[in-house]
Design an enzyme around this catalytic site. Structure first.
Site, PDB file in Angstrom:
ATOM      1  N   GLU A 291      46.276  14.896  41.873  1.00 59.80           N
ATOM      2  CA  GLU A 291      46.947  13.580  41.888  1.00 59.80           C
ATOM      3  C   GLU A 291      47.319  13.138  40.456  1.00 59.80           C
ATOM      4  O   GLU A 291      48.396  12.590  40.190  1.00 59.80           O
ATOM      5  CB  GLU A 291      46.040  12.513  42.518  1.00 59.80           C
ATOM      6  CG  GLU A 291      45.583  12.793  43.923  1.00 59.80           C
ATOM      7  CD  GLU A 291      44.247  13.537  43.966  1.00 59.80           C
ATOM      8  OE1 GLU A 291      44.061  14.491  43.165  1.00 59.80           O
ATOM      9  OE2 GLU A 291      43.400  13.184  44.780  1.00 59.80           O
TER      10      GLU A 291
ATOM     11  N   HIS B  33      42.744  16.524  38.154  1.00 62.40           N
ATOM     12  CA  HIS B  33      42.941  16.710  39.604  1.00 62.40           C
ATOM     13  C   HIS B  33      44.444  16.688  39.925  1.00 62.40           C
ATOM     14  O   HIS B  33      45.251  16.185  39.125  1.00 62.40           O
ATOM     15  CB  HIS B  33      42.199  15.610  40.368  1.00 62.40           C
ATOM     16  CG  HIS B  33      40.712  15.783  40.319  1.00 62.40           C
ATOM     17  ND1 HIS B  33      39.850  15.024  41.053  1.00 62.40           N
ATOM     18  CD2 HIS B  33      39.935  16.637  39.604  1.00 62.40           C
ATOM     19  CE1 HIS B  33      38.611  15.394  40.798  1.00 62.40           C
ATOM     20  NE2 HIS B  33      38.625  16.384  39.918  1.00 62.40           N
TER      21      HIS B  33
ATOM     22  N   ALA C 206      35.900  48.512  56.545  1.00 64.46           N
ATOM     23  CA  ALA C 206      37.033  49.383  56.871  1.00 64.46           C
ATOM     24  C   ALA C 206      36.512  50.414  57.852  1.00 64.46           C
ATOM     25  O   ALA C 206      35.531  51.112  57.552  1.00 64.46           O
ATOM     26  CB  ALA C 206      37.560  50.063  55.614  1.00 64.46           C
TER      27      ALA C 206
ATOM     28  N   SER D  11      22.446  42.559  58.831  1.00 67.05           N
ATOM     29  CA  SER D  11      21.534  41.451  58.474  1.00 67.05           C
ATOM     30  C   SER D  11      22.294  40.138  58.344  1.00 67.05           C
ATOM     31  O   SER D  11      21.865  39.089  58.812  1.00 67.05           O
ATOM     32  CB  SER D  11      20.821  41.742  57.158  1.00 67.05           C
ATOM     33  OG  SER D  11      20.268  43.023  57.172  1.00 67.05           O
TER      34      SER D  11
ATOM     35  N   LEU E 122      33.873  47.707  42.141  1.00 63.01           N
ATOM     36  CA  LEU E 122      33.920  46.372  42.770  1.00 63.01           C
ATOM     37  C   LEU E 122      34.748  45.395  41.943  1.00 63.01           C
ATOM     38  O   LEU E 122      34.567  44.182  42.045  1.00 63.01           O
ATOM     39  CB  LEU E 122      32.499  45.829  42.999  1.00 63.01           C
ATOM     40  CG  LEU E 122      31.603  46.740  43.859  1.00 63.01           C
ATOM     41  CD1 LEU E 122      30.215  46.136  43.995  1.00 63.01           C
ATOM     42  CD2 LEU E 122      32.219  47.007  45.222  1.00 63.01           C
TER      43      LEU E 122
ATOM     44  N   TRP F 288      39.693  58.723  52.432  1.00 64.48           N
ATOM     45  CA  TRP F 288      39.647  57.290  52.617  1.00 64.48           C
ATOM     46  C   TRP F 288      39.834  57.029  54.088  1.00 64.48           C
ATOM     47  O   TRP F 288      40.547  57.781  54.758  1.00 64.48           O
ATOM     48  CB  TRP F 288      40.760  56.576  51.826  1.00 64.48           C
ATOM     49  CG  TRP F 288      40.476  56.572  50.358  1.00 64.48           C
ATOM     50  CD1 TRP F 288      40.942  57.453  49.453  1.00 64.48           C
ATOM     51  CD2 TRP F 288      39.632  55.654  49.644  1.00 64.48           C
ATOM     52  NE1 TRP F 288      40.463  57.160  48.180  1.00 64.48           N
ATOM     53  CE2 TRP F 288      39.649  56.048  48.283  1.00 64.48           C
ATOM     54  CE3 TRP F 288      38.877  54.542  50.001  1.00 64.48           C
ATOM     55  CZ2 TRP F 288      38.936  55.375  47.293  1.00 64.48           C
ATOM     56  CZ3 TRP F 288      38.159  53.893  49.025  1.00 64.48           C
ATOM     57  CH2 TRP F 288      38.194  54.290  47.686  1.00 64.48           C
TER      58      TRP F 288
END
Ligand SMILES: Nc1c(/N=C/[C@@H](O)[C@H](O)[C@H](O)COP(=O)(O)O)[nH]c(=O)[nH]c1=O
Ligand SMILES: [Zn+2]
Length: 355
Positions: A52, A50, A154, A295, A204, A170
């Site tokens: 710390e 962590h 977009a 949805s 993706l 695009w």
């Protein structure tokens, strides 16, 4: 230097690891004595030390009598690593400045109580709002078990996702699309509907010059129409999970494509998100299409949204939100948190208002 200066430094350290610590929070820590920085730390990934502990290890014996700035309450339970509150007590730190309390009921306030019981001064709340915003996804995930869900769309200035003939290449500029990849890098998973797979055959993946983490690809495909030669099936770049209610058998290459069947009697979207949460997916980036966005909004499953707006008008075409509200009052309300320009486009980042 002031407390604020060191806490902002700790927040900056935490900000740099957004997206790589799931399902843990992003945390920064700075150890200081008489204006000298003795140690700094940030949590790099789940299972690692962590923030710390990194800062205290760097400070070594000089931590005796020093101050420690931490963006999130030190943990008191020994998870995958020892409890930070114990390490802080052992190190001889004099004062701990904590930005915000951990919402995780296993920790809430216990870390601070332990430190105070050991005679350490603990101040809570410095930069609390910023620290809470930084770990909003983690807090949401810990409290609901559901992925923190972000919609991304977009649109043209007249709110269209594509022309009436479905052309969308695009809408936004290369700069805006580059920014989308920087966002993908920050998310554990990315979700699209089968319509987008059939229309765009997307990858993706996160394609940045400096590289970047590919989010796990989630395809909502009730009728299991995702082609076996789709990019998300064949490119092997990252795991693809296809959620369906169909009993059809399709021979997808098994090593990185998994088909998950959802009982048709269950609420499809909510059940998928619950499963993703159970698999440790803390943040989810939803790239559409319009019916998925609708949805997500109708079922109140999304927490925020990035909407890229191009300075273009195309008239008819699918709009961003396909629901049908009679009264203005019935609109789904959001709050703009940031509106910026990205190349020639506008980027509006907004939070859905909690019901
Ligand atoms: N049409 C547009 C977008 N389109 C978004 C989705 O419809 C695309 O299928 C998806 O981004 C393609 O992913 P890729 O294959 O990994 O590049 N998104 C944008 O920001 N601007 C656009 O103008
Ligand atoms: Zn800890």
């Amino acid at each position: 230097m002031t407390d604020l200066h060191y806490m902002q430094f700790a927040l900056q350290l935490a900000k740099e690891t957004i997206g790589q610590t799931s399902p843990n929070p992003s945390v920064g820590a700075v150890c200081v004595k008489q204006g000298e920085i003795l140690g700094i730390g940030t949590h790099l990934r789940a299972g690692d030390a962590h923030a710390e502990v990194h800062a205290l290890q760097m400070a070594g014996d000089r931590a005796q009598g020093a101050d420690l700035y931490v963006t999130l309450e030190p943990c008191s339970h020994t998870g995958r690593t020892g409890a930070c509150s114990d390490a802080i007590i052992r190190s001889g730190i004099r004062r701990v400045i904590v930005a915000t309390v951990d919402p995780n009921e296993r920790v809430a306030g216990r870390g601070i109580a332990k430190l105070r019981a050991a005679g350490i001064e603990v101040d809570v709340g410095l930069c609390e709002r910023e620290a809470n915003m930084l770990n909003r996804p983690f807090f949401h995930y810990i409290q609901t078990g559901m992925p923190y869900t972000t919609l991304k769309a977009a649109i043209t200035l007249d709110g269209r996702l594509a022309t009436s003939r479905g052309d969308s290449k695009w809408i936004t500029s290369a700069e805006a699309r580059h920014h989308v990849h920087e966002l993908r890098h920050q998310y554990d998973a990315i979700l699209v509907g089968s319509g987008t797979v059939l229309d765009d055959n997307p990858f993706l993946t996160t394609r940045l010059p400096q590289g970047g983490k590919h989010p796990i690809r989630i395809i909502l495909d009730r009728r299991l129409q995702t082609p076996i030669d789709a990019n998300v099936v064949t490119d092997g770049a990252v795991q693809t999970i296809i959620f369906t209610t169909s009993d059809r058998n399709v021979a997808y290459p098994s090593h990185f494509v998994r088909v998950e069947r959802i009982d048709p009697s269950r609420p499809f979207l909510r059940t998928v998100l619950k499963k993703l949460g159970e698999e440790g997916i803390m943040t989810l980036f939803v790239e559409g299409g319009p019916s998925i966005h609708a949805s997500m909004i109708e079922e109140r499953l999304a927490q925020d949204a990035y909407v890229f707006i191009a300075p273009k008008l195309i008239g008819n075409g699918p709009s961003l939100f396909t629901s049908d509200r009679a009264e203005m009052n019935d609109s789904t309300k959001l709050q703009f948190e940031r509106v910026t320009q990205v190349g020639p486009d506008i980027l509006a980042y907004a939070q859905f208002e909690k019901e």
